[in-house]
Structures are given as C-alpha cells and as structure tokens.
Design an enzyme around this catalytic site. Structure first.
Site, mmCIF file in Angstrom:
data_model
loop_
_atom_site.group_PDB
_atom_site.id
_atom_site.type_symbol
_atom_site.label_atom_id
_atom_site.label_comp_id
_atom_site.label_asym_id
_atom_site.label_seq_id
_atom_site.Cartn_x
_atom_site.Cartn_y
_atom_site.Cartn_z
ATOM 1 N N GLN A 1 0.069 -1.006 0.022
ATOM 2 C CA GLN A 1 0.454 0.100 0.273
ATOM 3 C C GLN A 1 0.899 1.419 -0.385
ATOM 4 O O GLN A 1 2.109 1.108 0.963
ATOM 5 C CB GLN A 1 -0.887 -0.323 1.214
ATOM 6 C CG GLN A 1 -2.580 -1.040 1.136
ATOM 7 C CD GLN A 1 -2.007 -2.139 1.830
ATOM 8 O OE1 GLN A 1 -1.280 -2.156 2.268
ATOM 9 N NE2 GLN A 1 -2.940 -2.979 1.329
ATOM 10 N N CYS B 1 -6.378 0.865 7.230
ATOM 11 C CA CYS B 1 -5.079 -0.219 7.008
ATOM 12 C C CYS B 1 -4.942 -0.244 8.522
ATOM 13 O O CYS B 1 -3.771 0.881 8.687
ATOM 14 C CB CYS B 1 -4.205 -0.060 5.902
ATOM 15 S SG CYS B 1 -2.838 -0.943 5.956
ATOM 16 N N GLY B 2 -4.564 -0.907 8.973
ATOM 17 C CA GLY B 2 -4.120 -1.292 10.779
ATOM 18 C C GLY B 2 -2.569 -1.243 10.361
ATOM 19 O O GLY B 2 -2.122 -0.151 11.256
ATOM 20 N N ASN C 1 -12.999 -0.723 7.025
ATOM 21 C CA ASN C 1 -12.985 -1.969 5.662
ATOM 22 C C ASN C 1 -13.699 -3.372 5.793
ATOM 23 O O ASN C 1 -13.585 -3.522 7.158
ATOM 24 C CB ASN C 1 -11.799 -1.392 4.957
ATOM 25 C CG ASN C 1 -10.579 -2.543 6.005
ATOM 26 O OD1 ASN C 1 -10.774 -2.095 7.436
ATOM 27 N ND2 ASN C 1 -9.524 -2.591 5.645
ATOM 28 N N CYS D 1 -1.814 -8.080 7.941
ATOM 29 C CA CYS D 1 -2.855 -7.353 7.754
ATOM 30 C C CYS D 1 -3.658 -6.534 9.499
ATOM 31 O O CYS D 1 -4.557 -7.857 10.084
ATOM 32 C CB CYS D 1 -4.064 -7.877 6.278
ATOM 33 S SG CYS D 1 -5.610 -7.150 6.410
#
Length: 274
Positions: free
Chosen positions: A44, A73-74, A157, A217
């Site tokens: 990312q 996005c953690g 998300n 993730c």
C-alpha cells in the site's frame, strides 16, 4: 518526491509526506510505483495529509497496489504514527487522524510499540457493506469450490473471517479471491482464515482485496479477534500470529473501541522522480 519505505510485520508501505510536499497520484502512477521490478514496490501507498479538521493532527489516506483507494489499514496506521514522529511532523504521543470513513487515535508507547484505537467494530450488514437481511454471528457463503461459514464485520473496511482447522493447509490461494469478489460484498472484502489455538491466541492468514495474501493485515487481525470474541470462541486480549509477526488485540465487547498494539519499522528513505 521524497518517500520512506516502511513495514508493519512484513506488510510493506511507501509513506509520503503530503504536508510539506505537493504530490498527486493518478492510478497509473501508483501502479508503476508499486511494481516490485520496475518501481519501488509496496502493498500500500500511505499519504500523510494536513488535517481537514482543526481538532485533528493529520488526514490518513491509503492506496492499494492496484491504485484503488481504501478507508483503513491497521498496519499502515502504525507506520503512519512512526513516520510522522520520525520526520518531526509532530511531537505528540497521542496522534489524532481522520480517514475516509472515520477517526483514529494512534499512541506511541514508551517501549516503541504503537497502540491504535481502531474504533468500534461495525456489525450491521448494510454498513459493512454486506448483503444480508439482519446481523448474524455466522453467515453461509457459497462459492464455486466450497460453502463456508463466516463472520462479517467492518473495521473501517469490510472483512469476512472463516475458521479453519490448520492455517498451513487453508485454501487461501483459491478461496481467497472467490471470497474477495463475492457478490454479497458489493465493495469486495478482505478474507481472513483463522485457526484458534486457545481463548487468547489465534493464527491468521489474510487475503486482502486489491493486494492478495500479505505478510500481515492489521485490520484483518482486529476483525478476526472481534469475530472470535463475538462468536464466543475468544476472550480479550488476543494474540494474533500472522506470517509476518504478532499483534495484540484488545476488545471489551459491544459499545467499546477495539485496540491493536504492534511494531512499525522504518526501512529506508528515498527520492524518486514522478
């Protein structure tokens, strides 16, 4: 353009300061930068922008390697906190940021770990979004190769989480893309494959929408822990072991925010001509 390469448990990012630099990223530019052979390479791209609200410190934007923009996005959030601290953009320990779908507080702890208030998990199907008449702890999803039971939740998300007996033999490569693009998830979904070790410990692999299977993730770890707690399989805190490393997830149940704690690593700084 100046950038930093960073990773959170092997989930790698290019982080760009859009506070002191004027930058613009069309989809085709992001795809070129993401190419691991001809560009920089990343899962990312993270943008640090000035705040839209005077009560906040920054605005946080996330782009997948395919150029699509996502709201959460953690692992990236932890790298975001490390980046703004390293670059002297803030000296705060508690950093308030906005995202496309909400707000987060990122805390740089004394031991260097970063704790992220991810907000409350969202279970209402329409808000995930997921096509279902009502909330259920388990949903039946039919794919071309397998029918599965899954939990569905949004951590900013969309995520679906299925329980597997052995994480090593889970059919992530085939089932992951089928779940990611399943018709019941209109914005696609991140698919988590969770093996329960005990009530405070799980192993997890995640097939991320727009990125495929990644080393880690963060929001997927949060989703898996939340689903496991909601289904009565787990108790907080939960250690989540991902291929790239471990995270600690804390959630006291409905009505409470969920917290993720883990590391964020700066690899190198660079300059590239766009």
């Amino acid at each position: 353009m100046h950038f930093s390469k960073m990773h959170g448990l092997g989930n790698d990012f290019v982080v760009v300061d859009a506070v002191t630099q004027n930058v613009f990223f069309p989809e085709e530019v992001i795809k070129k930068l993401a190419d691991r052979h001809r560009g920089i390479g990343f899962d990312q791209l993270l943008l640090v922008e000035p705040p839209y609200d005077p009560e906040l410190d920054f605005h946080y934007r996330i782009f997948n390697a395919d150029g699509s923009e996502v709201a959460q996005c953690g692992n990236g959030a932890r790298c975001f906190a490390r980046f703004v601290t390293l670059k002297g953009l803030t000296n705060k320990k508690d950093i308030a940021v906005s995202t496309a779908k909400g707000r987060m507080v990122l805390t740089v702890k004394d031991d260097g770990q970063i704790r992220v208030n991810m907000g409350e998990p969202i279970w209402e199907p329409a808000k995930i979004p997921f096509n279902a008449n009502k909330f259920e702890k388990n949903y039946i999803l039919r794919t071309d190769i397998q029918t599965v039971l899954c939990g569905a939740v949004s951590m900013g998300n969309p995520h679906c989480v299925i329980q597997v007996e052995d994480i090593k033999t889970a059919n992530v490569a085939q089932l992951g893309p089928l779940l990611e693009s399943h018709e019941r998830f209109p914005e696609r979904v991140n698919a988590g494959f969770m093996q329960v070790i005990d009530r405070h410990h799980i192993k997890l692999r995640v097939y991320e929408r727009g990125a495929g299977e990644t080393q880690a993730c963060g929001s997927g770890a949060c989703a898996a822990a939340a689903v496991g707690i909601m289904q009565g399989l787990l108790d907080s805190p939960v250690q989540v072991d991902l291929p790239g490393g471990s995270l600690i997830i804390e959630w006291d149940g409905e009505g409470h925010p969920l917290y993720m704690t883990g590391d964020a690593t700066h690899i190198y700084d660079g300059v590239i001509k766009l």
